[in-house]
Design a protein around this motif. Structure first.
Motif, short mmCIF file in Angstrom:
data_model
loop_
_atom_site.label_atom_id
_atom_site.label_comp_id
_atom_site.label_asym_id
_atom_site.label_seq_id
_atom_site.Cartn_x
_atom_site.Cartn_y
_atom_site.Cartn_z
N HIS A 95 68.84 53.94 -33.42
CA HIS A 95 69.45 54.69 -34.51
C HIS A 95 70.35 55.82 -34.01
CE1 HIS A 95 66.95 52.44 -37.22
NE2 HIS A 95 65.85 52.86 -36.61
N ASP A 96 70.37 56.07 -32.71
CA ASP A 96 71.24 57.09 -32.16
C ASP A 96 72.70 56.71 -32.41
OD1 ASP A 96 69.11 58.50 -31.25
OD2 ASP A 96 69.31 57.91 -29.15
N LYS A 97 73.54 57.73 -32.60
CA LYS A 97 74.97 57.51 -32.77
C LYS A 97 75.59 57.14 -31.42
CE LYS A 97 75.52 58.71 -37.17
NZ LYS A 97 76.11 57.82 -38.20
N ILE A 98 76.45 56.13 -31.44
CA ILE A 98 77.09 55.64 -30.21
C ILE A 98 78.58 55.93 -30.28
CG2 ILE A 98 77.45 53.68 -28.68
CD1 ILE A 98 74.51 54.47 -29.10
N ALA A 99 79.09 56.68 -29.31
CA ALA A 99 80.51 56.99 -29.24
C ALA A 99 81.11 56.42 -27.96
CB ALA A 99 80.73 58.50 -29.28
N ALA B 109 78.11 64.44 -26.88
CA ALA B 109 76.78 64.41 -26.28
C ALA B 109 75.98 65.64 -26.69
CB ALA B 109 76.90 64.33 -24.76
N GLY B 110 76.65 66.78 -26.79
CA GLY B 110 75.98 68.00 -27.22
C GLY B 110 75.52 67.95 -28.66
N ARG B 111 76.12 67.07 -29.46
CA ARG B 111 75.71 66.88 -30.86
C ARG B 111 74.65 65.80 -31.00
NH1 ARG B 111 80.06 68.38 -34.78
NH2 ARG B 111 81.55 69.69 -33.64
N GLY B 112 74.18 65.26 -29.87
CA GLY B 112 73.12 64.27 -29.91
C GLY B 112 73.59 62.83 -29.89
N GLY C 29 74.79 46.80 -30.73
CA GLY C 29 75.15 46.13 -31.97
C GLY C 29 76.40 46.65 -32.64
N GLY C 30 77.07 47.61 -32.02
CA GLY C 30 78.29 48.15 -32.60
C GLY C 30 78.55 49.56 -32.13
N LEU C 31 79.54 50.19 -32.74
CA LEU C 31 79.95 51.55 -32.39
C LEU C 31 80.02 52.41 -33.65
CD1 LEU C 31 82.94 50.77 -29.99
CD2 LEU C 31 80.76 51.79 -29.31
N ASP C 32 79.67 53.69 -33.48
CA ASP C 32 79.84 54.65 -34.57
C ASP C 32 81.19 55.38 -34.46
OD1 ASP C 32 77.10 54.61 -35.95
OD2 ASP C 32 76.59 54.86 -33.83
N ARG D 148 82.98 48.18 -37.54
CA ARG D 148 82.54 47.75 -38.87
C ARG D 148 81.03 47.50 -38.90
NH1 ARG D 148 87.50 43.68 -40.39
NH2 ARG D 148 88.88 45.26 -41.29
N ALA D 149 80.49 47.02 -37.79
CA ALA D 149 79.06 46.70 -37.74
C ALA D 149 78.20 47.92 -37.98
CB ALA D 149 78.71 46.06 -36.40
N ARG D 150 78.69 49.10 -37.61
CA ARG D 150 77.90 50.34 -37.80
C ARG D 150 78.61 51.32 -38.72
NH1 ARG D 150 73.83 51.29 -33.12
NH2 ARG D 150 73.87 53.42 -33.90
N LYS D 151 79.59 50.78 -39.48
CA LYS D 151 80.34 51.62 -40.42
C LYS D 151 80.91 52.84 -39.71
CE LYS D 151 77.88 50.18 -44.61
NZ LYS D 151 77.20 49.02 -43.97
#
Length: 217
Positions: free
Chosen positions: A4-8, A26-29, A81-84, A130-133
């Protein structure tokens, strides 16, 4: 890390605004996937992120190599599974030159990285976003038409035109596409364009990264 972590994904993450964005995210989690050609600079970035308590995955790759980018997209899909977010900071800045004296190899490299590679990355990353909106972030530097900026200005303008079309096409269905225009920063790229400039008057990359992310997120 949790699924569930955000992926950039930050392309061009080794220095300048790209590195600052990676550190800020990274500093924002967020978990940052940092892509650049320079392994040493990526390792230094990773050290700074880890020291601040963040997490990153390093990908020393050339965004101008299509097969490498296909492998990257497949790895992202398999692992997350995708990118945020995709922040595209990679750019080729050819030396300034009168239009009639632009070096053919430099111009071709500008076209290949700034335009051709960007088109390929959009195609690869669109389904991941799109996979992670998620959303994409581009950076305008409106030099088109300025003297001696023929190579950089023309190809940067073409890149942003492509991004704007993508933005308009996906306004309703996603991914979201944002285009920022950063303030002048004391980057190595700017130093090449404006040698001797008083860099103390420029906006630090970290401050500009925070401003852009605050508006975006």
């Amino acid at each position: 890390m949790s699924e569930h972590d955000k992926i950039a994904l930050v392309t061009g993450a080794s220095r300048g605004l790209g590195a600052a964005l990676a550190e800020s995210l990274a500093g924002r989690g967020w978990h940052v996937l940092a892509v650049a050609r320079t392994t040493g600079a990526l390792e230094e970035l990773d050290d700074r992120i880890r020291k601040a308590g963040g997490a990153a995955t390093l990908a020393p790759m050339d965004v101008g190599q299509p097969q490498a980018m296909v492998q990257l997209a497949q790895a992202v899909l398999g692992r997350w599974g995708g990118l945020d977010l995709w922040a595209h900071c990679a750019i080729h800045a050819a030396p300034l030159s009168p239009a009639g004296h632009i070096d053919a190899k430099d111009f071709q490299k500008s076209v290949d990285l700034n335009v051709v590679a960007t088109r390929g990355l959009i195609q690869l990353f669109e389904p991941l976003l799109r996979a992670r909106k998620g959303g994409a972030l581009f950076f305008d530097d409106p030099r088109a038409g300025q003297k001696f900026f023929g190579s950089y200005g023309a190809t940067k303008a073409a890149q942003i035109a492509l991004a704007k079309s993508w933005q308009a096409e996906n306004e309703s269905i996603g991914p979201r596409v944002a285009i920022a225009e950063p303030a002048p920063m004391p980057t190595a790229l700017r130093a090449r364009f404006f040698p001797g400039e008083d860099r103390a008057r420029l906006t630090p990359c970290k401050a500009e990264a925070e401003r852009i992310l605050a508006a975006l997120l």
